[in-house]
Design an enzyme around this catalytic site. Structure first.
Site, PDB file in Angstrom:
ATOM      1  N   GLY A  21      45.497  42.864  31.199  1.00 38.00           N
ATOM      2  CA  GLY A  21      44.373  43.119  32.105  1.00 38.00           C
ATOM      3  C   GLY A  21      43.781  44.511  32.059  1.00 38.00           C
ATOM      4  O   GLY A  21      42.598  44.691  32.315  1.00 38.00           O
ATOM      5  N   GLU A  39      47.084  50.721  34.984  1.00 37.59           N
ATOM      6  CA  GLU A  39      47.173  49.300  35.359  1.00 37.59           C
ATOM      7  C   GLU A  39      45.851  48.857  35.980  1.00 37.59           C
ATOM      8  O   GLU A  39      45.153  49.663  36.620  1.00 37.59           O
ATOM      9  CB  GLU A  39      48.358  49.129  36.332  1.00 37.59           C
ATOM     10  CG  GLU A  39      48.553  47.758  36.910  1.00 37.59           C
ATOM     11  CD  GLU A  39      48.905  46.678  35.887  1.00 37.59           C
ATOM     12  OE1 GLU A  39      48.103  46.453  34.967  1.00 37.59           O
ATOM     13  OE2 GLU A  39      49.960  46.034  36.055  1.00 37.59           O
ATOM     14  N   ASP A  40      45.518  47.576  35.803  1.00 30.70           N
ATOM     15  CA  ASP A  40      44.258  47.072  36.352  1.00 30.70           C
ATOM     16  C   ASP A  40      44.309  46.913  37.862  1.00 30.70           C
ATOM     17  O   ASP A  40      43.434  47.366  38.583  1.00 30.70           O
ATOM     18  CB  ASP A  40      43.875  45.734  35.680  1.00 30.70           C
ATOM     19  CG  ASP A  40      45.019  44.717  35.686  1.00 30.70           C
ATOM     20  OD1 ASP A  40      46.104  45.022  36.202  1.00 30.70           O
ATOM     21  OD2 ASP A  40      44.814  43.606  35.165  1.00 30.70           O
ATOM     22  N   ASP A  63      48.934  44.200  43.236  1.00 33.35           N
ATOM     23  CA  ASP A  63      48.901  43.129  44.226  1.00 33.35           C
ATOM     24  C   ASP A  63      50.149  43.283  45.107  1.00 33.35           C
ATOM     25  O   ASP A  63      50.174  44.109  46.010  1.00 33.35           O
ATOM     26  CB  ASP A  63      48.859  41.807  43.439  1.00 33.35           C
ATOM     27  CG  ASP A  63      48.654  40.593  44.304  1.00 33.35           C
ATOM     28  OD1 ASP A  63      47.545  40.061  44.324  1.00 33.35           O
ATOM     29  OD2 ASP A  63      49.618  40.170  44.960  1.00 33.35           O
ATOM     30  N   LYS A 105      45.390  46.080  46.375  1.00 36.39           N
ATOM     31  CA  LYS A 105      45.230  45.216  47.562  1.00 36.39           C
ATOM     32  C   LYS A 105      46.258  45.657  48.591  1.00 36.39           C
ATOM     33  O   LYS A 105      47.390  45.153  48.582  1.00 36.39           O
ATOM     34  CB  LYS A 105      45.491  43.753  47.188  1.00 36.39           C
ATOM     35  CG  LYS A 105      44.535  43.173  46.166  1.00 36.39           C
ATOM     36  CD  LYS A 105      44.928  41.716  45.879  1.00 36.39           C
ATOM     37  CE  LYS A 105      44.104  41.112  44.793  1.00 36.39           C
ATOM     38  NZ  LYS A 105      44.574  39.771  44.391  1.00 36.39           N
ATOM     39  N   PHE A 132      41.285  36.959  45.313  1.00 39.09           N
ATOM     40  CA  PHE A 132      41.403  36.908  43.858  1.00 39.09           C
ATOM     41  C   PHE A 132      40.114  37.411  43.208  1.00 39.09           C
ATOM     42  O   PHE A 132      39.019  36.945  43.539  1.00 39.09           O
ATOM     43  CB  PHE A 132      41.703  35.478  43.407  1.00 39.09           C
ATOM     44  CG  PHE A 132      42.086  35.388  41.966  1.00 39.09           C
ATOM     45  CD1 PHE A 132      43.314  35.862  41.519  1.00 39.09           C
ATOM     46  CD2 PHE A 132      41.215  34.842  41.031  1.00 39.09           C
ATOM     47  CE1 PHE A 132      43.660  35.797  40.171  1.00 39.09           C
ATOM     48  CE2 PHE A 132      41.559  34.766  39.692  1.00 39.09           C
ATOM     49  CZ  PHE A 132      42.788  35.248  39.263  1.00 39.09           C
ATOM     50  N   VAL A 133      40.257  38.371  42.296  1.00 39.44           N
ATOM     51  CA  VAL A 133      39.088  38.943  41.620  1.00 39.44           C
ATOM     52  C   VAL A 133      39.210  38.782  40.103  1.00 39.44           C
ATOM     53  O   VAL A 133      40.317  38.654  39.569  1.00 39.44           O
ATOM     54  CB  VAL A 133      38.895  40.441  41.980  1.00 39.44           C
ATOM     55  CG1 VAL A 133      38.549  40.623  43.439  1.00 39.44           C
ATOM     56  CG2 VAL A 133      40.130  41.260  41.613  1.00 39.44           C
ATOM     57  N   ASP A 177      41.373  38.403  34.327  1.00 35.10           N
ATOM     58  CA  ASP A 177      41.011  37.034  33.949  1.00 35.10           C
ATOM     59  C   ASP A 177      41.346  36.012  35.014  1.00 35.10           C
ATOM     60  O   ASP A 177      42.135  36.268  35.926  1.00 35.10           O
ATOM     61  CB  ASP A 177      41.743  36.645  32.660  1.00 35.10           C
ATOM     62  CG  ASP A 177      43.204  36.285  32.915  1.00 35.10           C
ATOM     63  OD1 ASP A 177      43.888  37.039  33.642  1.00 35.10           O
ATOM     64  OD2 ASP A 177      43.654  35.248  32.415  1.00 35.10           O
ATOM     65  N   ARG A 229      37.389  37.985  31.345  1.00 32.57           N
ATOM     66  CA  ARG A 229      37.761  39.369  31.020  1.00 32.57           C
ATOM     67  C   ARG A 229      36.558  40.168  30.534  1.00 32.57           C
ATOM     68  O   ARG A 229      36.505  41.380  30.651  1.00 32.57           O
ATOM     69  CB  ARG A 229      38.838  39.390  29.922  1.00 32.57           C
ATOM     70  CG  ARG A 229      40.186  38.845  30.348  1.00 32.57           C
ATOM     71  CD  ARG A 229      41.256  39.287  29.359  1.00 32.57           C
ATOM     72  NE  ARG A 229      42.462  38.487  29.452  1.00 32.57           N
ATOM     73  CZ  ARG A 229      43.443  38.698  30.324  1.00 32.57           C
ATOM     74  NH1 ARG A 229      43.342  39.674  31.201  1.00 32.57           N
ATOM     75  NH2 ARG A 229      44.520  37.933  30.339  1.00 32.57           N
TER      76      ARG A 229
HETATM   77  P1  5GP Z   1      52.051  42.283  41.265  1.00 31.24           P
HETATM   78  O1  5GP Z   1      53.402  42.436  40.640  1.00 31.24           O
HETATM   79  O2  5GP Z   1      51.460  43.574  41.763  1.00 31.24           O
HETATM   80  O3  5GP Z   1      52.052  41.227  42.341  1.00 31.24           O
HETATM   81  O4  5GP Z   1      51.143  41.649  40.135  1.00 31.24           O
HETATM   82  C1  5GP Z   1      50.180  42.392  39.478  1.00 31.24           C
HETATM   83  C2  5GP Z   1      49.561  41.542  38.380  1.00 31.24           C
HETATM   84  O5  5GP Z   1      49.091  40.287  38.924  1.00 31.24           O
HETATM   85  C3  5GP Z   1      48.313  42.233  37.844  1.00 31.24           C
HETATM   86  O6  5GP Z   1      48.625  43.078  36.758  1.00 31.24           O
HETATM   87  C4  5GP Z   1      47.445  41.063  37.458  1.00 31.24           C
HETATM   88  O7  5GP Z   1      47.785  40.645  36.155  1.00 31.24           O
HETATM   89  C5  5GP Z   1      47.822  39.960  38.427  1.00 31.24           C
HETATM   90  N1  5GP Z   1      46.870  39.916  39.558  1.00 31.24           N
HETATM   91  C6  5GP Z   1      47.106  40.264  40.841  1.00 31.24           C
HETATM   92  N2  5GP Z   1      46.011  40.105  41.608  1.00 31.24           N
HETATM   93  C7  5GP Z   1      45.049  39.627  40.784  1.00 31.24           C
HETATM   94  C8  5GP Z   1      43.668  39.279  40.989  1.00 31.24           C
HETATM   95  O8  5GP Z   1      43.085  39.343  42.083  1.00 31.24           O
HETATM   96  N3  5GP Z   1      42.985  38.847  39.886  1.00 31.24           N
HETATM   97  C9  5GP Z   1      43.560  38.747  38.662  1.00 31.24           C
HETATM   98  N4  5GP Z   1      42.787  38.316  37.673  1.00 31.24           N
HETATM   99  N5  5GP Z   1      44.863  39.066  38.436  1.00 31.24           N
HETATM  100  C10 5GP Z   1      45.594  39.505  39.488  1.00 31.24           C
END
Ligand code: 5GP
Length: 181
Positions: free
Chosen positions: A49, A103-104, A107, A135, A156-157, A163, A169
Site C-alpha cells: 500500500g 506506511e500508508d 488502523d 484512524k 474504509f478508504v 486498494d 491503487r
Molecule cells: P493494522 O494492523 O493497523 O490494523 O492494519 C494496517 C493495514 O490494514 C494497512 O497497512 C492496510 O493494508 C490495511 N488497511 C487498514 N485500513 C484500511 C483502509 O481503510 N483501506 C485500505 N485499503 N486498507 C486498509
C-alpha cells in the site's frame, strides 16, 4: 458528472484531493529535512500500500537518503509469543542507521507495532514512523506516528496506493466508502 467510483461490489466517494495530499507530503518532506538532512536516513517502505506515498515522500526529501522495501505477514504464533510478524525483503543492515518506516495507513496499529518491535532488535541508531493516514478511533495499541498526514474516521478508504481487493491503487486521490451501496 458523478465522482462516485465503483470497485467490485463497493462504491466510493471523493475524500482527500490529490492537491491536498501533495501539499501534506511536501510539508512532511520539509519536516524530515530538519531532522535528517545530515543523517542519510534509511526509509523502509511497507509494501504494497505505501508504494505511492513512499515514491512521493522520497521526492519531497531533498537531502541524501536511501530506501528499502519490505512485505509483512502477520500470523498468530504460540501462546507465549502472541502475534508474530514476518518481514520479507529486508536486505539492508539497520545497525547504527537512522530508520524511518513509511506506511500508508494505521488502523488497529497491530501489524506496525509488531514490525517496529522487530526492527528495534536490529539496533538502529533511531527508529521513527511516517504515515499518510491514521484512524485514531480504530487504534488498539499505543502507536504515535512521528510524521502523520491525515487523521481520518474509522471508515474504509482507497486510492493513492490503497486498494480494495486489488483495485483502486492507481487513483491519484483518496476515496471513502459511501453509506449507500
Ligand atoms: P493494522 O494492523 O493497523 O490494523 O492494519 C494496517 C493495514 O490494514 C494497512 O497497512 C492496510 O493494508 C490495511 N488497511 C487498514 N485500513 C484500511 C483502509 O481503510 N483501506 C485500505 N485499503 N486498507 C486498509
Amino acid at each position: 458528472m458523478s465522482n462516485i467510483i465503483q470497485a467490485h461490489d463497493l462504491k466510493f466517494k471523493p475524500f482527500i484531493e490529490a492537491d491536498s495530499i501533495a501539499e501534506t507530503v511536501k510539508k512532511m518532506g520539509h519536516a524530515l529535512k530538519t531532522e535528517y538532512a545530515d543523517k542519510n536516513p534509511l526509509f523502509i517502505c511497507v509494501l504494497n500500500g505505501a508504494f505511492v506515498f513512499a515514491a512521493d515522500l522520497l521526492r519531497a526529501c531533498d537531502f541524501p537518503c536511501e530506501i528499502a522495501f519490505v512485505r509483512l505477514a502477520s500470523y498468530q504464533g504460540s501462546s507465549s509469543t502472541g502475534k508474530v510478524t514476518t518481514i520479507f525483503g529486508l536486505d539492508v543492515p539497520l545497525k547504527g542507521r537512522h530508520v524511518v518506516v513509511v506506511e500508508d495507513i494505521v488502523d488497529s496499529g497491530l501489524t506496525l507495532s509488531h514490525f517496529l518491535k522487530e526492527l528495534n532488535t536490529l539496533h538502529p541508531a533511531s527508529l521513527k514512523l511516517a504515515v499518510l493516514l491514521i484512524k485514531p478511533d480504530a487504534l488498539q495499541v499505543d502507536i504515535r506516528p512521528d510524521f502523520c498526514g491525515f487523521e481520518i474516521p474509522n471508515e474504509f478508504v482507497v486510492g493513492y496506493g490503497l486498494d480494495y481487493d486489488g483495485q483502486c491503487r492507481n487513483l491519484p486521490a483518496i476515496f471513502i466508502k459511501t453509506d449507500d451501496q
